[in-house]
Structure formats: structure tokens, C-alpha cells
Write a protein that holds these residues in place. Structure first.
Motif, PDB file in Angstrom:
ATOM      1  N   VAL A 108     -33.537   9.469   0.123  1.00  0.00           N
ATOM      2  CA  VAL A 108     -33.807   8.098  -0.305  1.00  0.00           C
ATOM      3  C   VAL A 108     -33.801   7.191   0.924  1.00  0.00           C
ATOM      4  O   VAL A 108     -32.830   7.179   1.687  1.00  0.00           O
ATOM      5  CB  VAL A 108     -32.742   7.615  -1.307  1.00  0.00           C
ATOM      6  CG1 VAL A 108     -33.079   6.212  -1.810  1.00  0.00           C
ATOM      7  CG2 VAL A 108     -32.591   8.595  -2.462  1.00  0.00           C
ATOM      8  N   VAL A 109     -34.880   6.459   1.136  1.00  0.00           N
ATOM      9  CA  VAL A 109     -34.916   5.434   2.180  1.00  0.00           C
ATOM     10  C   VAL A 109     -34.661   4.098   1.500  1.00  0.00           C
ATOM     11  O   VAL A 109     -35.429   3.673   0.636  1.00  0.00           O
ATOM     12  CB  VAL A 109     -36.263   5.423   2.923  1.00  0.00           C
ATOM     13  CG1 VAL A 109     -36.300   4.292   3.945  1.00  0.00           C
ATOM     14  CG2 VAL A 109     -36.501   6.763   3.607  1.00  0.00           C
ATOM     15  N   VAL A 110     -33.552   3.452   1.885  1.00  0.00           N
ATOM     16  CA  VAL A 110     -33.100   2.275   1.164  1.00  0.00           C
ATOM     17  C   VAL A 110     -32.696   1.186   2.142  1.00  0.00           C
ATOM     18  O   VAL A 110     -32.148   1.460   3.221  1.00  0.00           O
ATOM     19  CB  VAL A 110     -31.916   2.646   0.229  1.00  0.00           C
ATOM     20  CG1 VAL A 110     -30.754   3.227   1.020  1.00  0.00           C
ATOM     21  CG2 VAL A 110     -31.468   1.463  -0.602  1.00  0.00           C
ATOM     22  N   GLY A 111     -32.984  -0.055   1.786  1.00  0.00           N
ATOM     23  CA  GLY A 111     -32.545  -1.184   2.583  1.00  0.00           C
ATOM     24  C   GLY A 111     -31.054  -1.410   2.391  1.00  0.00           C
ATOM     25  O   GLY A 111     -30.592  -1.558   1.261  1.00  0.00           O
ATOM     26  N   GLU A 158     -23.746   2.236   6.043  1.00  0.00           N
ATOM     27  CA  GLU A 158     -23.767   3.500   5.310  1.00  0.00           C
ATOM     28  C   GLU A 158     -23.089   3.381   3.948  1.00  0.00           C
ATOM     29  O   GLU A 158     -23.577   3.942   2.960  1.00  0.00           O
ATOM     30  CB  GLU A 158     -23.080   4.600   6.132  1.00  0.00           C
ATOM     31  CG  GLU A 158     -23.083   5.960   5.440  1.00  0.00           C
ATOM     32  CD  GLU A 158     -22.483   7.058   6.285  1.00  0.00           C
ATOM     33  OE1 GLU A 158     -22.107   8.105   5.714  1.00  0.00           O
ATOM     34  OE2 GLU A 158     -22.375   6.879   7.523  1.00  0.00           O
ATOM     35  N   ARG A 159     -21.976   2.671   3.883  1.00  0.00           N
ATOM     36  CA  ARG A 159     -21.286   2.532   2.599  1.00  0.00           C
ATOM     37  C   ARG A 159     -22.185   1.892   1.560  1.00  0.00           C
ATOM     38  O   ARG A 159     -22.259   2.341   0.415  1.00  0.00           O
ATOM     39  CB  ARG A 159     -20.007   1.687   2.786  1.00  0.00           C
ATOM     40  CG  ARG A 159     -19.187   1.548   1.500  1.00  0.00           C
ATOM     41  CD  ARG A 159     -18.162   0.429   1.639  1.00  0.00           C
ATOM     42  NE  ARG A 159     -18.804  -0.855   1.878  1.00  0.00           N
ATOM     43  CZ  ARG A 159     -19.376  -1.586   0.925  1.00  0.00           C
ATOM     44  NH1 ARG A 159     -19.415  -1.157  -0.318  1.00  0.00           N
ATOM     45  NH2 ARG A 159     -19.927  -2.744   1.229  1.00  0.00           N
ATOM     46  N   GLY A 198     -27.934   8.612   7.149  1.00  0.00           N
ATOM     47  CA  GLY A 198     -28.222   8.261   8.531  1.00  0.00           C
ATOM     48  C   GLY A 198     -28.899   6.910   8.652  1.00  0.00           C
ATOM     49  O   GLY A 198     -29.618   6.469   7.748  1.00  0.00           O
ATOM     50  N   ASP A 199     -28.665   6.278   9.773  1.00  0.00           N
ATOM     51  CA  ASP A 199     -29.262   4.987  10.078  1.00  0.00           C
ATOM     52  C   ASP A 199     -30.662   5.222  10.647  1.00  0.00           C
ATOM     53  O   ASP A 199     -30.818   5.881  11.668  1.00  0.00           O
ATOM     54  CB  ASP A 199     -28.393   4.265  11.099  1.00  0.00           C
ATOM     55  CG  ASP A 199     -28.899   2.867  11.426  1.00  0.00           C
ATOM     56  OD1 ASP A 199     -29.952   2.472  10.896  1.00  0.00           O
ATOM     57  OD2 ASP A 199     -28.229   2.185  12.224  1.00  0.00           O
ATOM     58  N   GLY A 229     -33.137  -2.333   9.177  1.00  0.00           N
ATOM     59  CA  GLY A 229     -32.367  -2.501   7.953  1.00  0.00           C
ATOM     60  C   GLY A 229     -32.452  -1.349   6.991  1.00  0.00           C
ATOM     61  O   GLY A 229     -32.087  -1.519   5.815  1.00  0.00           O
ATOM     62  N   CYS A 230     -32.905  -0.170   7.443  1.00  0.00           N
ATOM     63  CA  CYS A 230     -33.075   0.970   6.542  1.00  0.00           C
ATOM     64  C   CYS A 230     -32.064   2.071   6.834  1.00  0.00           C
ATOM     65  O   CYS A 230     -31.714   2.329   7.986  1.00  0.00           O
ATOM     66  CB  CYS A 230     -34.485   1.554   6.660  1.00  0.00           C
ATOM     67  SG  CYS A 230     -35.719   0.602   5.767  1.00  0.00           S
TER      68      CYS A 230
END
Length: 276
Positions: free
Chosen positions: A12-15, A19-20, A41-42, A49-50
Motif C-alpha cells: 500500500v502506498v499511502v500519504g 511509519e506509525r 518504508g519511507d 509524504g508517502c
């Protein structure tokens, strides 16, 4: 013997700000599919911001003699279970994996708040996060064919001499689809990979350039060793001086999928020595 179980990985790529927050955004999806988070992972260096969150889930599908069809069916079945709004996705396959990308913002946003896209992968014969695989056919591969931590190349040796680059030409109109397919190849060659560029090379074809990191290299054999886990035939080698490249081109251009691969090495810049 080949394990007949398939593993699903949902990335999932999420804004998110951290990490939390990224993990929390995926909580409902994790509970819905009965999976577990195995990696986060950042990825803000590529998209500000992803964060990417990878969920593992065993598939109810079992491997038959038609491995490719089984992998594709596992991906499609999972997507159908997410909801009718996703329809029947196009699935690409490159053993030992098949995958699809869901990138409709409205649909994926209902699954995970702030989600930009999902990569759904089915893997057979091993854990894609460790790079340990067995091959189709019921027998363990020859030791020299296995991409293990004792690989014939060393990305972390102190005396590295070259940088290894991977270029993947993907038949697709979607930059996201091109990057996911290129990353799937890169994950079978190196423990780390950084996408440097993704650009349209010609209509309907995108090239993804990936830095696989430093490598000890003193001759063309290293390139042949590196590409061995991909299991393809028809590689063309070009070596000149201290640099070289090995290239594979599909005999028939695909409508969707990988059209060409190239691995290249170039010397690291030499540090000038001070005059006495």
C-alpha cells in the motif's frame, strides 16, 4: 520439492507523516484480509509524504502444473474479494511472481484512507522479502542458480569498484505500473534498489532506471552471474574497457509487460590522490 502454497503481498502506498501513521491507516485492510504487516518504508524520496506498507497473506490457491495461470488467478481472486468496483484487473506475470496495480484513487481510498495505489503480488516457491526461491519443476535448482546471500557478487564489500544499474522497458501507459514491474525484477537481483528515473522512451513504452548499488566487478562474468536468477536466454553482452552491459529483448513485443532488460556496470569515480 516445490511448495504448493502461494504467498500474497499487498503493498500500500499511502500519504502519511510517519511509519506509525502509515501502519494505522492500513489497520482496517489488514483486519479485512486477515494478513499481517511485514514491512514498512519511507518512499518520500520518490513521492513526498508517502510511505509503503507491505501486508502478507497466504493464498487459498494451490500450485498446479500451470504455475503462471495459478499465480494470475490468485491475484484476480484477491482483487475481486476487495469489491466489485475493481472489476477484473490486468495481471502481469514474471515467474516466480504475478502482479497487478490498483491505482484508482476513489476505489483504493475507500480501502485505506490516503491511499494512492496498491500493488497486489502472488509469489510461489519462497519468500520474496528474503530472495530465497525454489524453481518450478519439483527439484531444487543447482546451487549456482540460487540467489542466496552467498551470491557470486558482493554489494557490501569494502573494495567495491563499480556501480550496477538496471534498466527495464515496460509496455504500459502507467508510470506506476512500470515502476512496480521494474521493482519486481530488481528485488530478485539485489537487496536494495533505488528508482532513479521513469520516463516514456516511445509511445506505450516506459523505461525505468534503477541503481542497484556498488558491486565488486573485474570482468564480464559478473554480469552473467547477476542475471542468472532471472532465468532468461538470449542475453547479449557488450564489454569495453572497465564498463559493460548485458541486454535481453523480448522476441515478441508484449502488449503489457516487460519488453527488455539491461544490466550495466560502470566504474566508481576515482578519488584523486594528493601530491606528496
Amino acid at each position: 520439492m516445490v511448495d504448493d502454497e502461494l504467498e500474497l503481498l499487498i503493498t500500500v502506498v499511502v500519504g502519511a507523516e510517519n511509519e506509525r501513521q502509515a501502519r494505522e491507516a492500513c489497520r482496517e485492510l489488514v483486519n479485512r484480509v486477515g494478513g499481517r504487516i511485514v514491512e514498512a518504508g519511507d518512499c518520500s524520496d520518490e513521492e513526498p509524504g508517502c510511505w509503503s506498507v507491505t501486508i502478507s497473506q497466504p493464498s487459498s490457491e494451490r500450485v498446479s502444473e500451470h504455475v503462471t495461470a495459478t499465480l494470475a488467478r490468485a491475484v484476480r481472486r484477491f482483487v475481486r474479494e476487495l469489491g466489485p468496483e475493481f472489476g477484473t484487473p490486468q495481471v502481469a506475470c514474471e515467474l516466480p511472481t504475478a502482479w497487478t496495480v490498483l491505482d484508482e484513487p476513489a476505489a483504493v481510498g475507500r480501502l485505506v484512507p490516503g491511499c494512492e495505489r496498491l500493488l497486489v503480488e502472488a509469489w510461489v516457491g519462497g519468500n520474496p522479502l528474503t530472495g530465497e526461491f525454489v524453481v518450478e519443476g519439483g527439484e531444487d535448482p543447482d546451487e549456482s542458480e540460487q540467489p542466496t546471500t552467498e551470491a557470486p557478487w558482493d554489494f557490501e564489500a569494502p573494495d567495491v569498484t563499480h556501480v550496477l544499474w538496471l534498466s527495464v522497458d515496460v509496455a504500459t501507459d502507467s508510470p506506476a505500473n512500470a515502476q512496480w514491474q521494474a521493482r519486481a525484477v530488481a528485488s530478485r537481483l539485489a537487496r536494495t534498489a533505488q528508482v532513479v528515473e521513469c520516463a516514456e522512451s516511445e509511445p506505450g513504452l516506459r523505461r525505468v532506471d534503477i541503481n542497484l548499488g556498488p558491486v565488486v566487478c573485474d570482468n564480464a562474468q559478473v554480469l552473467q552471474d547477476v542475471v542468472r536468477p532471472l532465468g532468461r536466454e538470449g542475453w547479449d553482452m557488450l564489454w569495453e574497457g572497465e564498463a559493460g552491459a548485458i541486454t535481453w529483448i523480448a522476441a515478441t513485443a508484449p502488449a503489457n509487460g516487460i519488453a527488455a532488460l539491461q544490466l550495466a556496470v560502470e566504474p566508481l569515480p576515482r578519488t584523486p590522490t594528493s601530491a606528496p
